[in-house]
Design a protein around this motif. Structure first.
Motif, PDB file in Angstrom:
ATOM      1  N   LEU A   1       0.827  -1.206   0.000  1.00 51.00           N
ATOM      2  CA  LEU A   1       0.000   0.000   0.000  1.00 51.00           C
ATOM      3  C   LEU A   1       0.863   1.259   0.000  1.00 51.00           C
ATOM      4  N   LYS A   2       1.942   1.245   0.770  1.00 52.46           N
ATOM      5  CA  LYS A   2       2.833   2.400   0.822  1.00 52.46           C
ATOM      6  C   LYS A   2       3.497   2.650  -0.526  1.00 52.46           C
ATOM      7  N   LEU A   3       3.711   1.585  -1.280  1.00 48.60           N
ATOM      8  CA  LEU A   3       4.356   1.704  -2.593  1.00 48.60           C
ATOM      9  C   LEU A   3       3.356   1.973  -3.712  1.00 48.60           C
ATOM     10  N   GLY A   4       2.069   2.077  -3.343  1.00 53.47           N
ATOM     11  CA  GLY A   4       1.042   2.368  -4.347  1.00 53.47           C
ATOM     12  C   GLY A   4       0.410   1.145  -4.974  1.00 53.47           C
ATOM     13  N   PHE A   5       0.659  -0.034  -4.386  1.00 58.01           N
ATOM     14  CA  PHE A   5       0.072  -1.263  -4.904  1.00 58.01           C
ATOM     15  C   PHE A   5      -1.000  -1.756  -3.925  1.00 58.01           C
ATOM     16  N   GLY A   6      -1.062  -3.048  -3.696  1.00 57.67           N
ATOM     17  CA  GLY A   6      -1.965  -3.596  -2.687  1.00 57.67           C
ATOM     18  C   GLY A   6      -3.344  -3.973  -3.189  1.00 57.67           C
ATOM     19  N   ALA A   7      -3.615  -3.810  -4.491  1.00 58.25           N
ATOM     20  CA  ALA A   7      -4.921  -4.186  -5.033  1.00 58.25           C
ATOM     21  C   ALA A   7      -4.940  -5.672  -5.339  1.00 58.25           C
ATOM     22  N   VAL A   8      -6.053  -6.311  -5.054  1.00 63.97           N
ATOM     23  CA  VAL A   8      -6.207  -7.736  -5.310  1.00 63.97           C
ATOM     24  C   VAL A   8      -7.428  -7.947  -6.199  1.00 63.97           C
TER      25      VAL A   8
ATOM     26  N   SER B   1      -4.595  -9.074 -15.613  1.00 66.48           N
ATOM     27  CA  SER B   1      -4.884  -8.916 -17.043  1.00 66.48           C
ATOM     28  C   SER B   1      -6.227  -8.247 -17.298  1.00 66.48           C
ATOM     29  N   HIS B   2      -7.143  -8.303 -16.322  1.00 60.34           N
ATOM     30  CA  HIS B   2      -8.474  -7.725 -16.520  1.00 60.34           C
ATOM     31  C   HIS B   2      -8.540  -6.268 -16.059  1.00 60.34           C
ATOM     32  N   SER B   3      -8.046  -5.996 -14.866  1.00 62.42           N
ATOM     33  CA  SER B   3      -8.148  -4.637 -14.324  1.00 62.42           C
ATOM     34  C   SER B   3      -6.941  -3.774 -14.674  1.00 62.42           C
ATOM     35  N   GLY B   4      -5.806  -4.417 -14.976  1.00 65.90           N
ATOM     36  CA  GLY B   4      -4.591  -3.669 -15.254  1.00 65.90           C
ATOM     37  C   GLY B   4      -3.850  -3.231 -14.011  1.00 65.90           C
ATOM     38  N   GLN B   5      -4.415  -3.495 -12.817  1.00 71.60           N
ATOM     39  CA  GLN B   5      -3.772  -3.097 -11.569  1.00 71.60           C
ATOM     40  C   GLN B   5      -2.714  -4.118 -11.157  1.00 71.60           C
ATOM     41  N   ILE B   6      -1.717  -3.634 -10.429  1.00 74.96           N
ATOM     42  CA  ILE B   6      -0.633  -4.494  -9.960  1.00 74.96           C
ATOM     43  C   ILE B   6      -0.886  -4.878  -8.506  1.00 74.96           C
TER      44      ILE B   6
END
Length: 320
Positions: A194-201, A233-238
């Motif tokens: 989350l601190k690095l701007g990620f964390g999405a599942v 591949s669907h949302s494009g989020q990391i």
């Protein structure tokens, strides 16, 4: 086949709309692609019942697939023609069907189970302990989210199951401390992401559209996340997907070798052993059926073979 991208976009939309699991979606896409390749890249809309017969017969004769595999391919084609093309699928097919075999599942004794688990290590061991201790399929164990673990009630809520119905199964008391320590590590990973701007599942059932921020919440994270992040591949989020099945499978295979178990053991063997040992402990067949998530009690009845001593409880004359 210029229409392929549009076709598969439509397929993905229908899978999402009907809340199909990612694993089912992947399997159906595989068989539809195999069907198209078999017919020299002819668009499926230009094919009919005879083409489907030929493909299913090819799977039975040349590929020698199991009946369940052939049925899965057939289901994928039904989905394509009924849900995407909106065509009548009341086919009277004359395809050669793969032979259905009834087999007795491989089951480990309690001693063998403990011996194998003791040879495993790390997260793979914790996953295997849940498969045996709670009767989960490997995919069900890997798909567990934080919110699915109910420590207060000592139970696991299993979602996105084979029949797309949720069920409740016991959370072994002996695993509570190990799971708590494991989740502390996972939570540190998540906070760092989350601190690095990620964390999405990735969320099931398109919940990311209904609840835009839910995919970063702790409760939706996988219990057994992968060590590395990847782009969805669907949302494009990391974010982090769950642990790859091969991590557990390879660790288990090595453990079986080290434990000197002379049986063909897979992750599903742990689920078979869970059911068998419950029946040996005197739990009724309906309870075991519910814990396993079987729709028909006949499926669960296959485990009763171990309750008989020897072949149907008969004492060999050689022992006399």
């Amino acid at each position: 086949m210029s229409t392929s991208p549009k076709l598969f976009d439509r397929l993905h939309e229908e899978f999402r709309r009907r809340h199909y699991s990612y694993e089912t979606e992947k399997s159906y896409i595989h068989w539809i692609k195999e069907f198209i390749r078999f017919h020299n890249m002819t668009p499926p809309r230009d094919l009919g019942a005879e083409a489907i017969e030929a493909f299913l017969t090819h799977l039975a004769i040349h590929k020698r697939v199991a009946a369940s595999t052939q049925n899965q391919a057939f289901s994928a084609l039904i989905f394509l023609y009924r849900e995407v093309y909106h065509l009548d699928t009341d086919w009277n097919l004359d395809a050669l069907r793969a032979r259905t075999t009834r087999y007795v599942p491989t089951v480990l004794s309690r001693e063998e189970t403990i011996a194998v688990l003791n040879q495993m290590s790390g997260v793979a061991r914790l996953v295997a302990q849940i498969l045996y201790g709670s009767g989960l399929r490997l995919r069900e164990g890997l798909n567990l989210r934080i919110k699915d673990l109910d420590f207060a009630q000592h139970q696991i809520i299993v979602r996105d199951t084979k029949g797309r119905e949720s069920r409740v199964t016991p959370l072994p008391d002996v695993l509570i401390d190990s799971l708590t320590q494991h989740l502390q590590i996972v939570k540190r990973w998540h906070e760092m992401d989350l601190k690095l701007g990620f964390g999405a599942v990735m969320l099931p059932y398109a919940l990311d559209r209904k609840y835009p921020n839910a995919n970063r919440q702790w409760i939706w994270q996988f219990v057994f996340p992968a060590k590395s992040r990847r782009r969805d591949s669907h949302s494009g989020q990391i974010g982090r997907y769950h642990l790859h099945p091969s991590n557990v499978q390879k660790n288990l295979k090595q453990a079986v070798f080290l434990a000197n178990i002379q049986k063909r053991v897979s992750c599903h063997t742990l689920r078979h052993s869970f059911a068998t040992h419950l029946l040996q402990d005197g739990y009724d067949i309906r309870t075991v059926q519910e814990l396993l998530g079987h729709k028909d009690v006949k499926t669960t009845m296959i485990y009763t073979h171990v309750l008989n001593r020897g072949g149907r409880g008969v004492r060999s004359p050689l022992d006399g």
